[in-house]
Design a protein around this motif. Structure first.
Motif, PDB file in Angstrom:
ATOM      1  N   ASP A 101       0.843  -1.193   0.000  1.00  0.00           N
ATOM      2  CA  ASP A 101       0.000   0.000   0.000  1.00  0.00           C
ATOM      3  C   ASP A 101       0.879   1.244   0.000  1.00  0.00           C
ATOM      4  N   VAL A 102       0.467   2.224  -0.806  1.00  0.00           N
ATOM      5  CA  VAL A 102       1.208   3.487  -0.918  1.00  0.00           C
ATOM      6  C   VAL A 102       0.311   4.607  -0.394  1.00  0.00           C
ATOM      7  N   VAL A 103       0.704   5.203   0.715  1.00  0.00           N
ATOM      8  CA  VAL A 103      -0.058   6.279   1.330  1.00  0.00           C
ATOM      9  C   VAL A 103       0.309   7.591   0.636  1.00  0.00           C
ATOM     10  N   LEU A 104      -0.705   8.263   0.102  1.00  0.00           N
ATOM     11  CA  LEU A 104      -0.519   9.524  -0.623  1.00  0.00           C
ATOM     12  C   LEU A 104      -1.303  10.628   0.075  1.00  0.00           C
ATOM     13  N   PRO A 105      -0.694  11.343   1.041  1.00  0.00           N
ATOM     14  CA  PRO A 105      -1.384  12.468   1.667  1.00  0.00           C
ATOM     15  C   PRO A 105      -1.750  13.495   0.597  1.00  0.00           C
ATOM     16  N   ARG A 141      -0.325  -0.403  -4.422  1.00  0.00           N
ATOM     17  CA  ARG A 141      -1.732  -0.004  -4.420  1.00  0.00           C
ATOM     18  C   ARG A 141      -1.888   1.382  -3.778  1.00  0.00           C
ATOM     19  N   PRO A 142      -2.373   2.375  -4.525  1.00  0.00           N
ATOM     20  CA  PRO A 142      -2.452   3.735  -3.991  1.00  0.00           C
ATOM     21  C   PRO A 142      -3.619   3.931  -3.027  1.00  0.00           C
ATOM     22  N   LEU A 143      -3.317   4.573  -1.894  1.00  0.00           N
ATOM     23  CA  LEU A 143      -4.322   5.018  -0.934  1.00  0.00           C
ATOM     24  C   LEU A 143      -4.219   6.540  -0.869  1.00  0.00           C
ATOM     25  N   ARG A 145       1.172   6.175 -13.026  1.00  0.00           N
ATOM     26  CA  ARG A 145       2.552   5.690 -12.992  1.00  0.00           C
ATOM     27  C   ARG A 145       2.816   4.747 -11.819  1.00  0.00           C
ATOM     28  N   MET A 146       1.772   4.370 -11.104  1.00  0.00           N
ATOM     29  CA  MET A 146       1.942   3.464  -9.971  1.00  0.00           C
ATOM     30  C   MET A 146       2.368   2.083 -10.480  1.00  0.00           C
ATOM     31  N   PRO A 147       3.475   1.523 -10.011  1.00  0.00           N
ATOM     32  CA  PRO A 147       3.955   0.237 -10.521  1.00  0.00           C
ATOM     33  C   PRO A 147       3.042  -0.923 -10.120  1.00  0.00           C
ATOM     34  N   ASP A 148       3.131  -2.012 -10.858  1.00  0.00           N
ATOM     35  CA  ASP A 148       2.419  -3.230 -10.493  1.00  0.00           C
ATOM     36  C   ASP A 148       2.851  -3.670  -9.094  1.00  0.00           C
TER      37      ASP A 148
END
Length: 222
Positions: A3-7, A27-29, A21-24
Motif C-alpha cells: 500500500d502506498v499512502v498519498l497524503p 496499491r495507492p491510498l 505511474r503506480m507500478p504493479d
C-alpha cells in the motif's frame, strides 16, 4: 502487494500523472485531507482507494493512511507529482535487504532535483539545516528528510508517532533511530511539482514546516 499512502490536499491536477505511474504490486491510498478541488473524485476515477482525513495536517493525513493500510510493508510519498512512483520498487527492495539481515528498517528517498525549479533554495537550505540537527540528535547520517519512504506498517504504528503536522516525518526518523532501526537512504529524482505549492515551494510553507520540525526536535531533547 504494497500500500502506498498519498497524503493529498488539493492535488486534483497532479493525481492523474501520479496514479497512472503506480507500478504493479503497489496499491495507492489517496488520503484526502479535506480537499476542495475534487481530489477525492479524481483519485477514485483513477482506481485509487480514497481515505478521508478531515482534520487538516500532513501528519494527520499520513497517520490516517497508515491506519487504513492493509499490507505488511507500506510506502509514503507526496501526491503532487514531484516524486515518481516508478521509484517505489527500489525503496521496497532496499527495505527487503535490511529485513533479510534481520533488522527493522526505514528507507528514505534522497531527493535529487531534476528540472528547473524542482527544489527552491529556501526549501533546500531548511532541509539541510534540519537534517544536520537530526543527525546530531539521532546519530543518523541522512542528507534529506525525504518524503518518499518505505517501512513495515506494524513497526511504524508501534513507534507511536504523535505529531499531526509537518513534524511527522522528522519524528518518524527520531523514534525509529531511538528504537534501533537501520535507516537507509537512496537517491530519487525530484521534479517540479504540479499545481500550486502549499509547503516547500513557498517561503511561508517552508517556515511552517521548519517550525514544526524544530518543535519536534526540542520535545525530543526534553
Amino acid at each position: 502487494m504494497i500500500d502506498v499512502v498519498l497524503p493529498c490536499l488539493n492535488e486534483a491536477e497532479a493525481l492523474p500523472w501520479v496514479l497512472t505511474r503506480m507500478p504493479d504490486g503497489f496499491r495507492p491510498l489517496v488520503v484526502d485531507n479535506a480537499s476542495t478541488d475534487g481530489s477525492a473524485r479524481v483519485a477514485a476515477d483513477h482506481g485509487a482507494r480514497v481515505v478521508p482525513a478531515p482534520d487538516r495536517g500532513f501528519g494527520a493525513a499520513c497517520h490516517a493512511g497508515l491506519a487504513a493500510a492493509e499490507t505488511e510493508v507500506v510506502c509514503v510519498m507526496d501526491a503532487d507529482a514531484s516524486l515518481d512512483p516508478a521509484e517505489l520498487p527500489r525503496l521496497a527492495a532496499a527495505l527487503a535487504a535490511i529485513q533479510a539481515a534481520g533488522a527493522t528498517g526505514l528507507v528514505l528517498g534522497r531527493r535529487r532535483p531534476s528540472g528547473r525549479g524542482a527544489w527552491p533554495p529556501h526549501a533546500r537550505l531548511g532541509n539541510a539545516v534540519l537534517a544536520r540537527s537530526l543527525n546530531r540528535r539521532a546519530g543518523t547520517r541522512l542528507h534529506d528528510l525525504g518524503p518518499m519512504r518505505a517501512a513495515r506498517r506494524d513497526a511504524l504504528l508501534a513507534l507511536g508517532l504523535r505529531d499531526r503536522r509537518f513534524g511527522y516525518p522528522l519524528e518518524m526518523v527520531l523514534r525509529a533511530a531511538s528504537a534501533g532501526w537501520r535507516i537507509g537512504e537512496i537517491d530519487v529524482a525530484y521534479r517540479p511539482r504540479t499545481g500550486d505549492s502549499k509547503v516547500t515551494g513557498t517561503l511561508p510553507g517552508t517556515v511552517r514546516a521548519v517550525r514544526d520540525m524544530r518543535r519536534v526536535l526540542a520535545e525530543a531533547g526534553r
